[in-house]
Design a protein around this motif. Structure first.
Motif, mmCIF file in Angstrom:
data_model
loop_
_atom_site.group_PDB
_atom_site.id
_atom_site.type_symbol
_atom_site.label_atom_id
_atom_site.label_comp_id
_atom_site.label_asym_id
_atom_site.label_seq_id
_atom_site.Cartn_x
_atom_site.Cartn_y
_atom_site.Cartn_z
ATOM 1 N N HIS B 90 32.835 -12.132 83.306
ATOM 2 C CA HIS B 90 32.936 -11.135 82.226
ATOM 3 C C HIS B 90 33.735 -9.912 82.653
ATOM 4 O O HIS B 90 33.634 -9.459 83.782
ATOM 5 C CB HIS B 90 31.540 -10.713 81.768
ATOM 6 N N ILE B 91 34.536 -9.422 81.733
ATOM 7 C CA ILE B 91 35.341 -8.225 81.986
ATOM 8 C C ILE B 91 34.701 -7.086 81.183
ATOM 9 O O ILE B 91 34.480 -7.264 79.969
ATOM 10 C CB ILE B 91 36.799 -8.451 81.503
ATOM 11 N N PRO B 92 34.363 -5.962 81.812
ATOM 12 C CA PRO B 92 33.738 -4.870 81.065
ATOM 13 C C PRO B 92 34.624 -4.378 79.925
ATOM 14 O O PRO B 92 35.853 -4.400 80.044
ATOM 15 C CB PRO B 92 33.540 -3.763 82.111
ATOM 16 N N LYS B 93 33.982 -3.958 78.826
ATOM 17 C CA LYS B 93 34.751 -3.502 77.661
ATOM 18 C C LYS B 93 35.222 -2.070 77.864
ATOM 19 O O LYS B 93 34.545 -1.276 78.505
ATOM 20 C CB LYS B 93 33.865 -3.544 76.413
ATOM 21 N N SER B 94 36.380 -1.735 77.291
ATOM 22 C CA SER B 94 36.785 -0.329 77.316
ATOM 23 C C SER B 94 37.204 0.065 75.908
ATOM 24 O O SER B 94 37.581 -0.796 75.099
ATOM 25 C CB SER B 94 37.934 -0.108 78.309
ATOM 26 N N ASP B 95 37.152 1.332 75.597
ATOM 27 C CA ASP B 95 37.376 1.780 74.218
ATOM 28 C C ASP B 95 38.852 1.910 73.871
ATOM 29 O O ASP B 95 39.241 1.764 72.735
ATOM 30 C CB ASP B 95 36.678 3.120 73.979
ATOM 31 N N GLU B 96 39.661 2.239 74.861
ATOM 32 C CA GLU B 96 41.082 2.398 74.536
ATOM 33 C C GLU B 96 41.976 1.820 75.638
ATOM 34 O O GLU B 96 41.523 1.601 76.755
ATOM 35 C CB GLU B 96 41.401 3.875 74.309
ATOM 36 N N SER B 117 42.487 -7.921 87.867
ATOM 37 C CA SER B 117 42.627 -7.756 86.422
ATOM 38 C C SER B 117 42.238 -9.065 85.744
ATOM 39 O O SER B 117 42.162 -10.114 86.396
ATOM 40 C CB SER B 117 44.076 -7.410 86.089
ATOM 41 N N ALA B 118 42.026 -8.994 84.423
ATOM 42 C CA ALA B 118 41.634 -10.202 83.678
ATOM 43 C C ALA B 118 42.651 -11.339 83.849
ATOM 44 O O ALA B 118 42.269 -12.479 84.111
ATOM 45 C CB ALA B 118 41.427 -9.856 82.209
#
Lengths: 59, 266
Positions: B90-96, B117-118
């Motif tokens: 899983h890759i943590p979510k970011s807002d922007e 990186s992903a």
């Protein structure tokens, strides 16, 4: 039929060898598969390989 | 091909299966194997489609690409059903979206590196599965009684093991989950299951696909150490592929590709 280009010949020859092998090996794996879902996947594999070999060897 | 006046290579037949009554790969391994071969075939067919001009040839590859895509999807469904696609990272979510401010994103050879990186995780994971499948194939092929070919397969297996360790090391540094291996899913006892010609041909195809994959990864990843690792591994695969071809020629198994000139004396 029109004469084939270098890339067409290369691709078709590679497809032919690969799929005569795939059809033989996949048929063998199919015979020995234990579960139905794997068998159904392999059936599709055999069908694709056989159809391809057939088209390429039409004379 | 016959219509166009071209000679076809010698096909493989049932004679190339030496032990028609023995099961040698578990169902799980068969799914992974077909998935990887389907993935390689799909790449090949799409390239064939886009490099052909003859409409009949293009129609042929279009149909094949569609059918093979269906096969690959079936394999993926089976993998998910049986958990063979694990681990899911899983890759943590970011807002922007963040614009890179420094060259740190490109990494460095020595010292502290940025996290993976992903796209890098995707590349390493996909390569790991391909190389692991090839390693198990080479292990199961090492039963051949022709000593020179057996040594070649064993050498390939050792090369794959080393590459798997190099890829795993990238994950370990980030404390990402261990990638699974499938030693127990293939039978390595007893007599060989296939003819030497079939095994050599299959290995040369898979080795070619893995070399190409490493090359893509070397150029598709940003972190320098990953690019360097995959370039190095690709070099080793190319040498191995060359030795495979030499061995096939020596054993009279190599069909010469059509050349641009006939009657070549070189």
């Amino acid at each position: 039929m029109e004469d084939l280009t270098a890339s067409e010949i290369t691709n078709l020859i590679a497809s032919f060898s690969t799929n005569t092998m795939a059809s033989v090996v996949t048929s063998d794996l199919l015979k020995k598969a234990e579960s139905d879902d794997v068998r159904s996947m392999l059936e599709l594999g055999v069908q694709i390989a056989k159809a391809e070999v057939k088209v390429l060897s039409i004379s | 091909m016959n219509q166009a006046g071209r000679v076809l290579p010698v096909p493989f037949t049932e004679q190339d299966i030496l032990l028609p009554n023995d099961k040698y790969y578990s169902d799980n391994f068969v799914i992974l194997l077909k998935y990887k071969l389907g993935q390689d075939a799909l790449n090949l067919y799409v390239t064939s489609l886009s490099t052909s001009t003859n409409p009949e040839v293009r129609a042929f590859y279009k149909k094949l690409s569609q059918d093979t895509a269906e096969l690959v999807e079936k394999c993926i469904e089976l993998m998910v059903k049986r958990g063979l696609h694990q681990p899911v990272i899983h890759i943590p979510k970011s807002d922007e979206v963040e614009r890179a401010q420094t060259k740190k994103v490109l990494g460095k050879f020595i010292g502290e590196k940025r996290p993976l990186s992903a796209p890098e995780v995707l590349q390493i994971q996909n390569n790991f599965v391909s190389t692991e499948v090839l390693k198990e194939i080479l292990r199961s092929f090492s039963k051949t009684e022709t000593s020179e070919i057996r040594e070649h397969f064993e050498r390939g297996k050792d090369m794959c093991s080393k590459h798997l360790e190099m890829m795993q090391a990238k994950f370990e540094k980030e404390e990402l989950p261990q990638m699974p291996t499938w030693e127990s899913e293939v039978d390595t006892e007893g007599l060989p299951h296939f003819s030497d010609r079939l095994m050599m041909f299959k290995v040369s195809l898979m080795v070619g696909a893995i070399g190409a994959r490493y090359g893509v990864t070397a150029t598709a990843t940003l972190r320098k150490d990953i690019g360097a690792t995959f370039s190095k591994m690709m070099g080793e695969v190319v040498l191995y592929a060359e030795d495979s071809a030499a061995l096939m020629i020596k054993n009279n198994m190599f069909d010469e590709p059509p050349l641009v000139k006939l009657n070549n004396n070189i």
